[in-house]
Structures are given as C-alpha cells and as structure tokens.
Design a protein around this motif. Structure first.
Motif, PDB file in Angstrom:
ATOM      1  N   ALA A  97       4.804  -0.323  -9.462  1.00 21.04           N
ATOM      2  CA  ALA A  97       4.678  -1.542 -10.268  1.00 21.04           C
ATOM      3  C   ALA A  97       4.611  -1.177 -11.748  1.00 21.04           C
ATOM      4  N   PHE A  98       5.538  -0.327 -12.188  1.00 24.21           N
ATOM      5  CA  PHE A  98       5.460   0.194 -13.558  1.00 24.21           C
ATOM      6  C   PHE A  98       5.482  -0.920 -14.596  1.00 24.21           C
ATOM      7  N   ALA A  99       6.481  -1.797 -14.525  1.00 22.17           N
ATOM      8  CA  ALA A  99       6.612  -2.854 -15.537  1.00 22.17           C
ATOM      9  C   ALA A  99       5.382  -3.756 -15.552  1.00 22.17           C
ATOM     10  N   ALA A 100       4.803  -3.997 -14.392  1.00 20.44           N
ATOM     11  CA  ALA A 100       3.615  -4.848 -14.320  1.00 20.44           C
ATOM     12  C   ALA A 100       2.420  -4.185 -14.983  1.00 20.44           C
ATOM     13  N   ALA A 103       2.984  -4.419 -18.779  1.00 21.85           N
ATOM     14  CA  ALA A 103       2.750  -5.793 -19.227  1.00 21.85           C
ATOM     15  C   ALA A 103       1.259  -6.129 -19.234  1.00 21.85           C
ATOM     16  N   ALA A 104       0.530  -5.658 -18.229  1.00 20.65           N
ATOM     17  CA  ALA A 104      -0.912  -5.918 -18.178  1.00 20.65           C
ATOM     18  C   ALA A 104      -1.634  -5.193 -19.310  1.00 20.65           C
ATOM     19  N   CYS A 105      -1.216  -3.969 -19.623  1.00 20.62           N
ATOM     20  CA  CYS A 105      -1.805  -3.245 -20.760  1.00 20.62           C
ATOM     21  C   CYS A 105      -1.552  -4.002 -22.063  1.00 20.62           C
ATOM     22  N   ALA A 106      -0.342  -4.543 -22.201  1.00 18.53           N
ATOM     23  CA  ALA A 106      -0.006  -5.287 -23.417  1.00 18.53           C
ATOM     24  C   ALA A 106      -0.844  -6.550 -23.551  1.00 18.53           C
ATOM     25  N   HIS A 136       5.677   7.151 -15.981  1.00 19.41           N
ATOM     26  CA  HIS A 136       5.066   6.900 -14.677  1.00 19.41           C
ATOM     27  C   HIS A 136       3.844   5.990 -14.828  1.00 19.41           C
ATOM     28  N   SER A 137       3.574   5.267 -13.756  1.00 14.29           N
ATOM     29  CA  SER A 137       2.363   4.454 -13.701  1.00 14.29           C
ATOM     30  C   SER A 137       1.560   4.832 -12.474  1.00 14.29           C
ATOM     31  N   LEU A 146      -2.757  -6.304  -8.080  1.00 14.71           N
ATOM     32  CA  LEU A 146      -2.918  -5.203  -9.019  1.00 14.71           C
ATOM     33  C   LEU A 146      -4.199  -5.419  -9.816  1.00 14.71           C
ATOM     34  N   VAL A 147      -5.151  -4.470  -9.720  1.00 21.68           N
ATOM     35  CA  VAL A 147      -6.454  -4.647 -10.378  1.00 21.68           C
ATOM     36  C   VAL A 147      -6.735  -3.581 -11.441  1.00 21.68           C
ATOM     37  N   GLY A 148      -5.805  -2.673 -11.650  1.00 22.73           N
ATOM     38  CA  GLY A 148      -5.984  -1.662 -12.689  1.00 22.73           C
ATOM     39  C   GLY A 148      -4.797  -0.728 -12.712  1.00 22.73           C
ATOM     40  N   GLY A 149      -4.671   0.007 -13.806  1.00 22.28           N
ATOM     41  CA  GLY A 149      -3.567   0.944 -13.883  1.00 22.28           C
ATOM     42  C   GLY A 149      -3.534   1.698 -15.192  1.00 22.28           C
ATOM     43  N   ILE A 150      -2.710   2.721 -15.214  1.00 21.28           N
ATOM     44  CA  ILE A 150      -2.471   3.541 -16.403  1.00 21.28           C
ATOM     45  C   ILE A 150      -1.003   3.931 -16.394  1.00 21.28           C
ATOM     46  N   TYR A 151      -0.410   4.077 -17.573  1.00 26.61           N
ATOM     47  CA  TYR A 151       0.959   4.567 -17.626  1.00 26.61           C
ATOM     48  C   TYR A 151       1.100   5.577 -18.751  1.00 26.61           C
ATOM     49  N   GLY A 152       2.149   6.388 -18.649  1.00 25.61           N
ATOM     50  CA  GLY A 152       2.395   7.398 -19.668  1.00 25.61           C
ATOM     51  C   GLY A 152       3.687   8.134 -19.391  1.00 25.61           C
TER      52      GLY A 152
END
Length: 247
Positions: A97-100, A103-106, A136-137, A146-152
């Motif tokens: 769910a990378f794009a999600a 978007a949630a971080c934004a 990657h997320s 989806l209740v949390g995440g990180i990407y980089g």
C-alpha cells in the motif's frame, strides 16, 4: 543579506555541490532547483542529500549537520508498548500500500508545521521510485485497515527514511520497529532519519556528524542489492512477534 544558494543544472545526471558546502543557517540547505526525476533523487540519496520544500517554493535540497540516524539494532520500544503488542492483532507488511502510506504521511498534521512538504509532485516522484523498485513502504494493518506506516528509499544496504504516520496510537512506532527488525536480519545497519526531533530521540535515534554519516553512507550504498518490491522477502510480521524480539 540574500542567501546565495547554488542552482542545479537541468541535467538530472549533473552532480550536487559537496555536502560540506551546505549552509549552517538554515541548517543543511545545499542547493535549489533541478527536478524530482529518479536519476536525480537516487543521486541525491547516494550522497546524503534529500529534497524538502513547501508548495510554492523551488525544490530545495538538504544535508543537515548533525544528522539523525537509527541503528537497525537500536530502535527502542517502551516496556508498556511491548506489553500492548502481546495481545495486538495488528500485522506488518511491506510494499502492499505504498501510495496510501505516502498520502497518509502527507495528510498527517505535524507540530509547528503549516501544510505539508509532501506535495503532489513529491508523492508522484516517490510512487515512480516505488514502481522502479527503489522506494518502499512498511505498513501496519488492523484487518484490512491501514493504521500506520513508514516509507523511504533503499540504495545499496542503506535505507533513507522519509516519513511515517500513525492512524492509531503506536502505528508508526510499530512500522519503524518492524522495518528495523527486518533490516537487521538482512545486515542493513542504518536507517536515515534526517532531522532531529524529541520523538525520534525517544525511539533511539542518534545524532551523527554529517561527515561521519556521509562516510558511512558512501560505503553502504556501494554494496549491490537487488531492487524490486519487498512484499515477499519482508513477509507478514505479526505485532506480537515484536513484543519479545530484539529490534
């Protein structure tokens, strides 16, 4: 006095100024302009540089000193949070769910920050990097939610963290801990956390000099690694596994 900031060449393959030329105030501002093409972004990360700007500004490139860094064996979870994970039904996955996540971080409000630096153009750029297998997320799910995440961005054996979010309390902490846990198992020693904050320090981040950070990054990014999605190699990690695991 007006700041004199180097303007990047239009060619995405053109070099950045040396990171040690970055300004002290604002801390780490190195250059402006250019674009957010995959070639430019990957070149930036390889040299310890990242983009950070607000809507209406030109693209700004940064390499702050000091630099926030997590060791993959150094993320700290409180005893209370670990206890809560024992009965948690959350599950951690990667690159589903990378794009999600972006978007949630934004959309997540940040203390002292008006609006978001994760503009539409930034989101599109990192989604493209994801499709190319470089970004990657790590996602925390409660069932299908989806209740949390990180990407980089991953280059060699170095992971450059960009942003994380919590849809529910603890979601970002679990995403970070799961990322560190997997990276440690893959012998990836560091996660770039960019800029100091009390929250990151409380989770175990360390303050490194820019010189030491860039020297270590130069070694790690030179180690060849396969690109592509992490979904299969990351697997599905139940939250309760991290209640007892060494992160």
């Amino acid at each position: 006095m007006a700041l004199r900031i180097p303007q990047l060449d239009p060619d995405p393959a053109s070099p950045f100024p040396p990171a040690e030329c970055a300004l002290q105030e604002p801390d780490g501002l190195l250059a402006m302009g250019g674009d957010l093409s995959p070639a430019r972004l990957l070149n930036a990360y390889r040299h310890g540089i990242f983009p950070w700007y607000s809507r209406g500004q030109p693209i700004l490139w940064w390499s702050p000193d000091p630099r926030m860094v997590f060791r993959s064996d150094g993320v700290k979870l409180s005893s209370r949070f670990r206890r809560s994970l024992k009965s948690s039904a959350w599950e951690v996955r990667a690159d589903t769910a990378f794009a999600a996540v972006v978007a949630a971080c934004a959309a997540t409000p940040r203390p002292g920050q008006r609006g978001t630096w994760i503009t539409d153009a930034m989101q599109a750029a990192y989604v493209e990097l994801h499709h190319l297998g470089h970004a990657h997320s790590v996602e925390v799910f409660s069932g299908t939610r989806l209740v949390g995440g990180i990407y980089g961005v991953a280059v060699g054996r170095m992971f450059f963290g960009e942003s994380m979010f919590s849809g529910e309390s603890g979601g970002s902490k679990l995403a970070l801990a799961a990322l560190a846990h997997r990276l440690r198992g893959w012998d990836w020693p560091l996660i770039d956390a960019q800029v100091e904050s009390p929250h990151l320090l409380g989770l175990g981040a360390e303050s490194w000099s820019r010189r030491d950070f860039i020297a270590r990054v130069a070694t790690l990014v030179s180690i060849p690694q396969p690109t592509g999605r992490w979904t299969e190699c990351f697997g599905r990690l139940p939250a309760h596994a991290l209640s007892r695991a060494a992160v």
